[in-house]
Write a protein that holds these residues in place. Structure first.
Motif, PDB file in Angstrom:
ATOM      1  N   GLN A  98      17.863  24.607  77.594  1.00 13.53           N
ATOM      2  CA  GLN A  98      16.482  24.124  77.581  1.00 13.53           C
ATOM      3  C   GLN A  98      15.542  25.154  78.205  1.00 13.53           C
ATOM      4  OE1 GLN A  98      16.824  20.327  79.573  1.00 13.53           O
ATOM      5  NE2 GLN A  98      16.977  19.200  77.647  1.00 13.53           N
ATOM      6  N   THR A  99      16.016  25.815  79.249  1.00 15.86           N
ATOM      7  CA  THR A  99      15.183  26.799  79.943  1.00 15.86           C
ATOM      8  C   THR A  99      14.961  28.052  79.103  1.00 15.86           C
ATOM      9  OG1 THR A  99      15.976  26.035  82.098  1.00 15.86           O
ATOM     10  CG2 THR A  99      14.977  28.224  82.011  1.00 15.86           C
ATOM     11  N   HIS A 100      16.019  28.545  78.474  1.00 17.03           N
ATOM     12  CA  HIS A 100      15.943  29.864  77.830  1.00 17.03           C
ATOM     13  C   HIS A 100      15.851  29.839  76.305  1.00 17.03           C
ATOM     14  CE1 HIS A 100      16.846  31.892  81.633  1.00 17.03           C
ATOM     15  NE2 HIS A 100      17.813  31.005  81.829  1.00 17.03           N
ATOM     16  N   LEU A 101      16.269  28.748  75.676  1.00 17.19           N
ATOM     17  CA  LEU A 101      16.402  28.776  74.221  1.00 17.19           C
ATOM     18  C   LEU A 101      15.535  27.771  73.469  1.00 17.19           C
ATOM     19  CD1 LEU A 101      20.312  29.103  74.053  1.00 17.19           C
ATOM     20  CD2 LEU A 101      18.625  30.939  73.848  1.00 17.19           C
ATOM     21  N   SER A 102      15.095  26.707  74.122  1.00 12.01           N
ATOM     22  CA  SER A 102      14.355  25.650  73.425  1.00 12.01           C
ATOM     23  C   SER A 102      13.131  26.176  72.678  1.00 12.01           C
ATOM     24  CB  SER A 102      13.920  24.555  74.405  1.00 12.01           C
ATOM     25  OG  SER A 102      14.985  23.683  74.680  1.00 12.01           O
ATOM     26  N   THR A 103      12.310  26.973  73.372  1.00  2.00           N
ATOM     27  CA  THR A 103      11.089  27.503  72.756  1.00  2.00           C
ATOM     28  C   THR A 103      11.415  28.380  71.558  1.00  2.00           C
ATOM     29  OG1 THR A 103       9.955  27.454  74.899  1.00  2.00           O
ATOM     30  CG2 THR A 103       8.980  28.819  73.174  1.00  2.00           C
ATOM     31  N   ILE A 104      12.476  29.157  71.679  1.00  2.00           N
ATOM     32  CA  ILE A 104      12.890  30.051  70.591  1.00  2.00           C
ATOM     33  C   ILE A 104      13.324  29.244  69.377  1.00  2.00           C
ATOM     34  CG2 ILE A 104      14.629  31.747  69.904  1.00  2.00           C
ATOM     35  CD1 ILE A 104      14.551  32.688  72.891  1.00  2.00           C
ATOM     36  N   TYR A 105      14.124  28.184  69.597  1.00  2.00           N
ATOM     37  CA  TYR A 105      14.593  27.358  68.479  1.00  2.00           C
ATOM     38  C   TYR A 105      13.428  26.605  67.845  1.00  2.00           C
ATOM     39  CZ  TYR A 105      19.326  28.241  70.187  1.00  2.00           C
ATOM     40  OH  TYR A 105      20.506  28.842  70.567  1.00  2.00           O
ATOM     41  N   GLN A 106      12.480  26.168  68.661  1.00  2.00           N
ATOM     42  CA  GLN A 106      11.314  25.463  68.138  1.00  2.00           C
ATOM     43  C   GLN A 106      10.538  26.372  67.181  1.00  2.00           C
ATOM     44  OE1 GLN A 106       8.900  23.490  71.098  1.00  2.00           O
ATOM     45  NE2 GLN A 106       7.058  23.667  69.860  1.00  2.00           N
TER      46      GLN A 106
END
Length: 348
Positions: A98-106
């Motif tokens: 959630q900290t490192h990858l959520s924004t990227i996947y979004q």
């Protein structure tokens, strides 16, 4: 003409050489990237595993390069997620992702290629990124084709326990049974109860594929909580629903009331006669021995096989098969009884 042919051949050769150079450069670039990823992973793996397990309190640093950062994290987290049953470690993996990858996947769900979107959906499910549930739901509504991306999106929402999934699959129409069962495998007991409520509504027309998938899944999972629902379906007016219910009861290896079985011994549908015989054998219902002897002479091979196999399972079944093999009035029954006596359990 010769000049044109030479020019064409030269152009084609040049194009081939350019393609070859492009492939070699791409492979070289990929190899360098892979080497960097492997070096970073080797350097931080032990520290990250300690952090995920809770042995270390501080999360290790990763390179500033987003591409390498993401690739290393995905490999590390995916490797642990596939091999741990620890709730703590699963929670820690979720927090890191959630900290490192959520924004990227979004971002990938809306701006990337088809392959990148599929990859993002896979990791959203693997890392249980609950914070992206709404974005995945919006992504589902934006899809125009029922392809692999559509199927993977449904699986992600089922894993994330999106409450809208029950109404969606009920209202969507004929979702393939195989896909529906994959969604069911991701549901919680609470989701199943909500689905059962929909299935039992008198004014709700649920697609038959959903109903069949539910019946199948209950038998396959052996969930006795829904046994009474399955038992009711043996009286359904639809042949396929009855057959699925009978098969599920065979998988349960149990039913609360066995008096109804007898009527299926004389069913016009050979599959129903077969399942009735199978369930009788599974539950060793000796009160139906005479019915099984009768079915041993059925015109359908699968019914004869099921009947004799069931007889073999009841007490003194082999003695009864010996009698059938020599005294039954039907030639096919005698042959099947003899064949059953000589075969290994469960094998032809």
């Amino acid at each position: 003409m010769i000049q044109v042919a030479l020019w064409t051949a030269g152009s084609l050769l040049l194009i081939q050489l350019l393609l070859l150079v492009y492939i070699l450069i791409s492979k070289s670039s990929q190899a360098r990237f892979e080497k960097k990823v492997e070096d970073v992973q080797l350097k931080v793996q032990a520290k990250y595993l300690s952090y995920i397990s809770g042995d270390a309190a501080i999360e290790p640093r990763l390179p500033k390069s987003e591409k390498i950062h993401v690739e290393v994290l995905e490999r590390l987290l995916n490797g642990v997620a596939d091999n741990t049953a620890s709730p703590f470690e699963k929670k820690r993996i979720q927090e890191i992702a959630q900290t490192h990858l959520s924004t990227i996947y979004q971002t990938k769900l809306t701006e990337s290629s088809w392959a990148d979107r599929i990859n993002a959906l896979y990791f959203i499910e693997e890392f249980m990124l609950i914070d992206l549930k709404e974005k995945v739901w919006e992504h589902l509504l934006s899809l125009r084709h029922e392809d692999e991306e559509y199927r993977q999106t449904l699986k992600v929402l089922a894993s994330l326990q999106d409450e809208r999934m029950i109404n969606y699959i009920v209202q969507q129409g004929e979702i393939p049974i195989g896909l529906t069962k994959e969604l069911f495998r991701r549901f919680t007991p609470n989701s199943f109860h909500r689905l059962l409520t929909e299935l039992e509504k008198k004014d709700q027309l649920v697609p038959e594929s959903i109903e069949l998938a539910f019946i199948d899944y209950c038998g396959e999972s052996g969930n006795y909580e829904f046994l009474s629902f399955i038992e009711k379906k043996i009286d359904d007016s639809r042949k396929e629903v009855r057959l699925r219910a009978l098969r599920s009861l065979c998988q349960y290896q149990y039913c609360t009331d066995t008096t109804w079985i007898r009527r299926f011994f004389v069913s016009e549908q050979w599959e129903e006669r077969m399942y009735a015989a199978k369930l009788t054998g599974i539950m060793t219902l000796t009160e139906y021995n005479d019915d099984l002897v009768f079915l041993a002479g059925d015109q359908i091979w699968w019914v004869r096989f099921a009947a004799c196999d069931a007889i073999k399972k009841v007490p003194d079944g082999e003695i009864l098969l010996e009698y059938i093999s020599t005294h039954h009035e039907d030639t096919y029954a005698r042959d099947m009884a003899q064949q059953t006596l000589t075969m290994r359990e469960g094998h032809l």
